[in-house]
Every structure is written in C-alpha cells, then in structure tokens.
Design a protein around this motif. Sequence first.
Motif, PDB file in Angstrom:
ATOM      1  N   ARG A 148       0.843  -1.200   0.000  1.00 21.24           N
ATOM      2  CA  ARG A 148       0.000   0.000   0.000  1.00 21.24           C
ATOM      3  C   ARG A 148       0.874   1.244   0.000  1.00 21.24           C
ATOM      4  O   ARG A 148       2.034   1.220   0.413  1.00 21.24           O
ATOM      5  CB  ARG A 148      -0.912  -0.004   1.225  1.00 21.24           C
ATOM      6  CG  ARG A 148      -1.870  -1.202   1.217  1.00 21.24           C
ATOM      7  CD  ARG A 148      -2.612  -1.296   2.531  1.00 21.24           C
ATOM      8  NE  ARG A 148      -3.347  -0.077   2.808  1.00 21.24           N
ATOM      9  CZ  ARG A 148      -3.791   0.272   4.007  1.00 21.24           C
ATOM     10  NH1 ARG A 148      -3.557  -0.508   5.060  1.00 21.24           N
ATOM     11  NH2 ARG A 148      -4.457   1.392   4.174  1.00 21.24           N
TER      12      ARG A 148
ATOM     13  N   LEU B  66      -2.529  -0.108  -8.299  1.00 20.73           N
ATOM     14  CA  LEU B  66      -2.375   1.008  -7.361  1.00 20.73           C
ATOM     15  C   LEU B  66      -2.710   2.343  -8.040  1.00 20.73           C
ATOM     16  O   LEU B  66      -3.400   3.192  -7.461  1.00 20.73           O
ATOM     17  CB  LEU B  66      -0.952   1.020  -6.786  1.00 20.73           C
ATOM     18  CG  LEU B  66      -0.743   1.909  -5.569  1.00 20.73           C
ATOM     19  CD1 LEU B  66      -1.784   1.668  -4.498  1.00 20.73           C
ATOM     20  CD2 LEU B  66       0.645   1.673  -4.982  1.00 20.73           C
TER      21      LEU B  66
ATOM     22  N   GLU C 205      -6.331   2.558  -8.189  1.00 22.38           N
ATOM     23  CA  GLU C 205      -6.918   2.868  -6.876  1.00 22.38           C
ATOM     24  C   GLU C 205      -6.851   4.383  -6.606  1.00 22.38           C
ATOM     25  O   GLU C 205      -7.792   4.974  -6.083  1.00 22.38           O
ATOM     26  CB  GLU C 205      -6.171   2.103  -5.780  1.00 22.38           C
ATOM     27  CG  GLU C 205      -6.821   2.252  -4.405  1.00 22.38           C
ATOM     28  CD  GLU C 205      -5.957   1.655  -3.284  1.00 22.38           C
ATOM     29  OE1 GLU C 205      -4.983   0.929  -3.590  1.00 22.38           O
ATOM     30  OE2 GLU C 205      -6.241   1.974  -2.104  1.00 22.38           O
TER      31      GLU C 205
ATOM     32  N   MET D 179      -4.527   8.224   1.122  1.00 25.06           N
ATOM     33  CA  MET D 179      -3.992   6.866   1.009  1.00 25.06           C
ATOM     34  C   MET D 179      -2.646   6.736   1.731  1.00 25.06           C
ATOM     35  O   MET D 179      -2.398   5.753   2.430  1.00 25.06           O
ATOM     36  CB  MET D 179      -3.850   6.477  -0.467  1.00 25.06           C
ATOM     37  CG  MET D 179      -5.191   6.253  -1.167  1.00 25.06           C
ATOM     38  SD  MET D 179      -5.029   6.109  -2.984  1.00 25.06           S
ATOM     39  CE  MET D 179      -4.144   4.541  -3.119  1.00 25.06           C
TER      40      MET D 179
ATOM     41  N   GLY E   6      -1.661   4.386   4.876  1.00 30.21           N
ATOM     42  CA  GLY E   6      -0.550   3.428   4.808  1.00 30.21           C
ATOM     43  C   GLY E   6       0.448   3.627   5.930  1.00 30.21           C
ATOM     44  O   GLY E   6       0.960   2.667   6.515  1.00 30.21           O
TER      45      GLY E   6
END
Lengths: 330, 330, 330
Positions: free
Chosen positions: B15, B29, B32, B315, B319
């Motif tokens: 992540r 990713l 995302e 994000m 993470g």
Amino acid sequence: MNLPPHQVQLTDDGRLKHFLTTEGLSKALLTEILDTADSFISTQERAVKKVPLLRGKTVVNLFFENSTRTRSTFELAAKRLSADILNLDISKSATSKGETLMDTLWNLEAMYSDMFVVRHSDSGAAHFIAEHVTPNVAIINAGDGRHAHPTQAMLDMLTIRRHKNSIAGKVVAIVGDILHSRVARSQIHALRTLGAAEVRVIGPGTLLPTDIEAIGAKPFYRMEDGLKDCDVVIMLRLQKERMQNALLPSEGEFFKLYGLTEQKLALAKPDAIVMHPGPINRGVEIESAVADGNQSLILNQVGYGIAVRMAVMAMAMSGQQQSAIESEEV
Amino acid sequence: MNLPPHQVQLTDDGRLKHFLTTEGLSKALLTEILDTADSFISTQERAVKKVPLLRGKTVVNLFFENSTRTRSTFELAAKRLSADILNLDISKSATSKGETLMDTLWNLEAMYSDMFVVRHSDSGAAHFIAEHVTPNVAIINAGDGRHAHPTQAMLDMLTIRRHKNSIAGKVVAIVGDILHSRVARSQIHALRTLGAAEVRVIGPGTLLPTDIEAIGAKPFYRMEDGLKDCDVVIMLRLQKERMQNALLPSEGEFFKLYGLTEQKLALAKPDAIVMHPGPINRGVEIESAVADGNQSLILNQVGYGIAVRMAVMAMAMSGQQQSAIESEEV
Amino acid sequence: MNLPPHQVQLTDDGRLKHFLTTEGLSKALLTEILDTADSFISTQERAVKKVPLLRGKTVVNLFFENSTRTRSTFELAAKRLSADILNLDISKSATSKGETLMDTLWNLEAMYSDMFVVRHSDSGAAHFIAEHVTPNVAIINAGDGRHAHPTQAMLDMLTIRRHKNSIAGKVVAIVGDILHSRVARSQIHALRTLGAAEVRVIGPGTLLPTDIEAIGAKPFYRMEDGLKDCDVVIMLRLQKERMQNALLPSEGEFFKLYGLTEQKLALAKPDAIVMHPGPINRGVEIESAVADGNQSLILNQVGYGIAVRMAVMAMAMSGQQQSAIESEEV
C-alpha cells in the motif's frame, strides 16, 4: 451586456449574491444586512464565537492592493463562519509567471472556490469580475479604487444605528478628502437610502468632488459651518501620499483647518458620535483627546466591521446557492 | 541501503505510505488512486466539501521552490480532508540561521507532524527525505527537480479517464520541452502502466532526452507527424528561463513550430482532448482559441488536481498508520 | 500602578490569566503547568491530536521579531486546541501606515481577539501590553528582549521531569552566553522554584551577568569545573551576531572552551541528559556526536514545547474567562 453593479449583485428575486456597492440597493436590503450583522455581534460575544454557516466553503482573499487590517477582518469573519480560507498574495503569484489575471481567476474558480474577497486599486474591478469573469463565485468588494468600499460603509451604518438608535432623521458630516475616498461614496449612498436627514461633506474645495450634490451630499468648506448641529461626525483617513502632489496643504495646516479637536467637536450636537475607518493619524485628522474620548466609537467600529463582513458573506453565499439551484431547475 | 522510490513509497503489503513517483507503481495502485480521486470530485461538488479523513493530522507544506498554485491546491486538499496545515516558507526560516536541512526536518517531525508536502529543485529530494530523514512522516512529492511531479501526472490520467473513458488504447502526445520536464517523465510512466496504446513526445531535438525510447515514448520532431490521429494532446509549459541559454528558439519561432493552434489541432482525431498543467503562456505554447475552445480541459484539470491530491494524501496517511501499527506489533 | 509580572499574570485567586514569566510563580502553579502539559503529550500521540478546549477562540500571533520555529510551535499548539489563529507580520502592517503600536493592539482586541502570543525585542513588552494596553486579552510571552522566554523554560522543566523523574535535587548546568539569554533567566527561576539542588552557569566571564548569584545560580568559568557531577546539561544557542562586537572569542575558540563534546560530557554524571533550545549550531556549541547521541533530548524538547504551549494557552484562557465572569458579578 453591462449591467449596473446593483443589478449584477442581486439574484432574480432581489437577494444578494455578490456585494459590490451600496449604490442602488434598497432600504430593505441594507436593513437586512444590518439586522444580520446585529445577530453576528451576539455570536461573537459568546464563549464560542463560531457559527457553521459557511462550513465546507472555500473563501479566497484576493488582495491586489495590500491592506493587512481589512484582510485580517475578512479572514476572521470567514473563520468565524467556519469557512476555509486561502490567503493569496496575488502580486507575487502566478500573474508574475506571465499568466493573465483572467486565467488566475478562472483557475481559482476551478479549485471549487465559493467566494472571492477582492481588493483592487482599479475602480470597478470587483464588478468586472462578478459580471464577466467568475459570475458563479460570490464576489465581495473589499475596496476598488476610488469607487466603493461597501463593507466599510455598512459597518458605519451599523455603528450609527446601534448608538443613535436609527439613521433616519440624522445629520451626518463626513470630513476630509472626499474626492479620493471610496469610503465616502459608499457612505453617502447608504445614508441617503436609509433616510439620513442631511449628509454633509466637509473639506477643502480641491478635495470635494464637483458632482457631490448630485449624489445627495451638501458641501461645506469650513468645519465651523459643516459641524453645526450634527449627530454624527465621520472623519476620513488622510492619505499622506496625496499631500506630495500638492492637492493638500501641509499636515499642520490640514489639522488646523479640518482636524477634529474637542473645540471643533463642540460645534456639533452635545451627544454627537465620532467615527473613523482607521488606521488613525493622531494629530493629523483627529486629536487624541477626541479619538480616545467618550464620543468616539472608533474601536467599536472594528468589531462591527467583522459582524458586517460575516453578514454579507453569509447572505451572498446563500444567494449564490439559490441561483445555482434555480439555474439547474431551468 | 538505497531502495528505489517505488519500494520506499510502499508498505510491506504494497500500500502507499509516501507518494514519490509514478514509476514502478502497479496498474492496480494507480487505478486505486484514480478511483479514490473520483470519489473526492463528488465530495467537492457537495454544499459542504469537507470530509473528516485527516482530522487532527498535521500537514506541513515544505516548498523549497516557490509555486503558489501547486501550494494552494495542496493547501485546499489538506483543508478539505480536515487536516491542520502549516505553510513554511522554508527559504526564509531556520536554515538561514545556520541550521542544517536535516535538523529542520527532524524538528518538524518532532512537532508531531504527520505529512510533508515537498517541493524541491533537486531531483530525488522527496525520495531522500522519505528513505533517510523522516521515514515515519508521509512524504508527498510536489515536484523534485527534473525528476518527477507525480500528482500532476495522476491528475492528467484522471482527466483522460473521465473524458475519454479509459487510458487503455489511447494515443497520447506530449509537446514541448520534454528534457527539462518532471511532468513529462511522470506522465510517461503512468501512461505506459495504464495501457496507453502509444506515448509520443514532440519537440525540437535539443529538448528531447536521448533515452526517451528506453522509457517507452516515441520521439517526433514535427507537430505534423506527431499529432496525427492522437486522442490526447498534452502541452507542456515553456520555461522562459530556458530560452535565455539558447536551448530554445525565440518565443515566436517556438510558437510557429510547436505552439498548438486550431490548424495543428485539426491533425489529431476530431474528438481529441487538449491538456496543459498551467499556468499557460497564451500565444507561446498554445493559442487562445484552443486554450478556451471546447476540446480544452485545462480548467477541469485544476479541480481534478485537488481531488488527486486529496486521494494520495488520504492513502499515504492510511498506509503510514498501518505501518506504525505493524511495527508496534513486531 | 505598576505590578510585578507575576502579579499581573495571575487572577485574584492566583490562577494564570497571562503567561509572562516564570519568576515569582509558585511551585504549585509551575507544577500545574507541567501536569497539564503531560496530558497534552498524550493527546498529541493519538490518531486525532486535536482537543476542543479553545474552539471558537481567536489567537493572534504577534511576532515583532521574526522566529519561524517558535511561531510554528505556537501555531500548531493553537490549532491542536481548536482555536482560530491569525498570523500577523506586524512589522509590515498598520504600524507602517503611521498608526501607533497601541492603536494596532487596541484594534486587534476590538476584533474580539482572545489571546495574543507576543514576541518582541524589548524586555518587558509582553508585561506592558498585559498591564497597560489590553489586560482582557490573554498575553503569552514568546520571548521579550533579554528578559524572559518562559514557555522555553517550562518545556525544559518538562523534559527534565519526564527523563530524570523530578527536578528536585538535581544539579543543572546552563552553558554559554548567559548574559544575553532570556532563556537562561527563565530557566534559573523555574529550576530554583522547583527545587533543583544546584543551578550552575558556565561561560566566559564577559558573558556571565554580575548579579547571577543573586538570582540563585553559581558561576563557573571552565567546563571542567562546572560539568562535574551534573544531572542535566543545557546548552544555549550561540548568537553569532554577538561575536562581531568582540564579546565572544572566535567560533573555533568558543567550541574548544565551551562546546559540548563527548569528552567534556563524560565529566557529568554517566546518565546526564543534554538539552538545547534549538536551532543548534553543530560544531559551535555542540558536536554532532553529542547532539545526535543517546543522552541528547534535543528533539524530544520540540514536542514537549508544543504541549507546554498548549498548557499555558489553555490555562490562561480559562483564567481570563474566570476573571471576566467575576468582574461582571461585581
């Protein structure tokens, strides 16, 4: 199509969606601003002085002309309405990278900004932006050239109403450099609409506009004549820059003729109030005994200024949202 | 141990915990990021455009290189995520008191900062800070030297996906000074990973990197050749400073050869879209008829940029927190 | 009537309403500050590090003397207490328009400001403002001339208490330019009140005040004598400006005599802790091996500093509100 500012700033059903000028606004609308501002004085006197009216909105302070004080009051007004605020020192930003001003404004609009607070040295700048550049962003005029400074005028109206009970029937004198003053113009329009008995302007002939009677004010060249029986004395700030180009006598000479002293103030009514937009030049346009005396409301004006700014920001945002909903329905 | 950026920026389970570069990031990713950004476009279109994802977090804007526009979009992104933001004009602060840059960063970390948004003129600065200086602070690269400008690249991807439905299968041309552009590098990596059919770079030979084919782009020296059948035309900003050291022809000459006009745009597909990272130099790299025309998405990009910045900030913060929990469990 | 600062800063029943100096404050009150700060370290270690104690309050950062670091820690402290903060670069604002400092402060007060954080190059500035200018605004002294820097002193006390368990009974050495240090004065008062066994000051004779023993510190001219058996070593920042007017030897000479090296540190107790207010001059007052070594708490101090600032801001605001209620009841 170039609409006059008082039409540009209103929705189809006559609500505020920008705030550009006091000129042409109805007595009902000016009164609504004052009533709304009154309520924000109350919220600011509470322990928690924030209200959530502009929560999640983005206000951009666009000061093309530096004014720390005015910028600070708008910043505090926005924060107390719970808005997010972006302060842009526009003179240093993208326009210096060769971008046009229009592109800068369009970019700020594209950042999902909801309101621009605009200060500009050109008369008409805020109006132009509201009508031609970003009509869907609420524009608040924080002073444009010699044209208008409507939030300053409305805080002055609020001061008179709170301390003399009403504007209607009052005799108001504005003293100083009327010619170059955006504040004076906005005040005269508001005072006339709100029913002042007489609006006087006092200053040397070189600093009184020739058309002053046309907009409803009566010129006086001597304090002795103009202050007589006044209910309200509004001193303007002397822009020292003006004196260099010989429009004004020396500071000492100006003070002697037009500076407000206790002696001159005695010519007005005994319960007359004294106002000044600040920052004051002590010993130039006003002596300390008057500025700090018990007829002076100069510091009260500062707090009222935040309340008035909160009021027009909240009203214009609400009007913009109403407009947006209506245009979707069409 | 010097890890490549795409490993430094990921947690053990893949992540995002920093956002340094688009290079080496998986298609999943990148997708995302775009999906998350899409959701933030929706939240910004609401009356209340704030979400509480970063409430109580401290984001520091560390701009070693001035960029009012990029800084503003990160500031708005942070505020709309409900973070507290500290803007530091780093060139004027403690480093001028003889403190080292590392000490300044360690001090900011010690203030319980959660995220640094870093803009620096040295390639690799954000990567270095993330790996060697403050690994537990989420680092967002807001442009480092000639290396990368990954949030700009991702907002461009978002623009293509929203307006051409998908990146896969599209022919994309990037026009201008590729050699000095951190934006172009980041775009090429992202376009390749997301399945663009062909990535073309168009510019004078002096401004195309010699290794351009190695990173997956096809060089063209003439607009007439490079624009043919393109779905997307991305104009780069011309850094006027470059022209002074003779790497570029004059502005007029550049515009004639590489400026995007309606005539040249007609060489691309009829429904091709036009993009530009801004601020635009009208009449240098693009003519107004194109910049303001109906194929232009230049202003849309601005809003998407805030959404992309919100996405990578949310994000990376998530993470980092996951990493912190895992290292406590070890 | 001129009250001493420790009386000006207290309410009638002995609670904090400003924070001007550590001098004259009781052991109980200093301990209350430390206990409150401890609780704010906990809140800052949570995922959401904000508490609503100052929600709806307006804090103005009034830095007449530039200090990005101190200003940033106060800004973060205010934001983590949920206050709204206005940063004023006071040197550039209204005072430059001919307005007096008093007028500027009165205006800020009139904006319904609740707290001023004041940094000023004149000793006594914060005290003067609290007593004579705006007594109903909570004043926090962020450093005034050579006089005091009480939040720095209290964060140092917090560091000692957290890492040596208690201040009582400890031997503390302060090293460097004591004469010009507002930090040293504030530290000595706090250390004496909190029961330190011995407070030593170490430096060249030209940089030790002649009255140092009167305020409870013991002078040493050589590190070899002063560091012996110390529990705590506090290095002061060397103001490089001082060296130009011959008060100090060269940087190299200073480092040789008073710079903290591992060798000199070995003279203190083996578990002695090392502190520095930052920003550090590596190789001038401290060598890197010590600054980055495991006895150094320099970075811990930074985080504690925010907690201490949150503590005095919360306590002073609460004291002001108590005062306001009491004066209404009278």
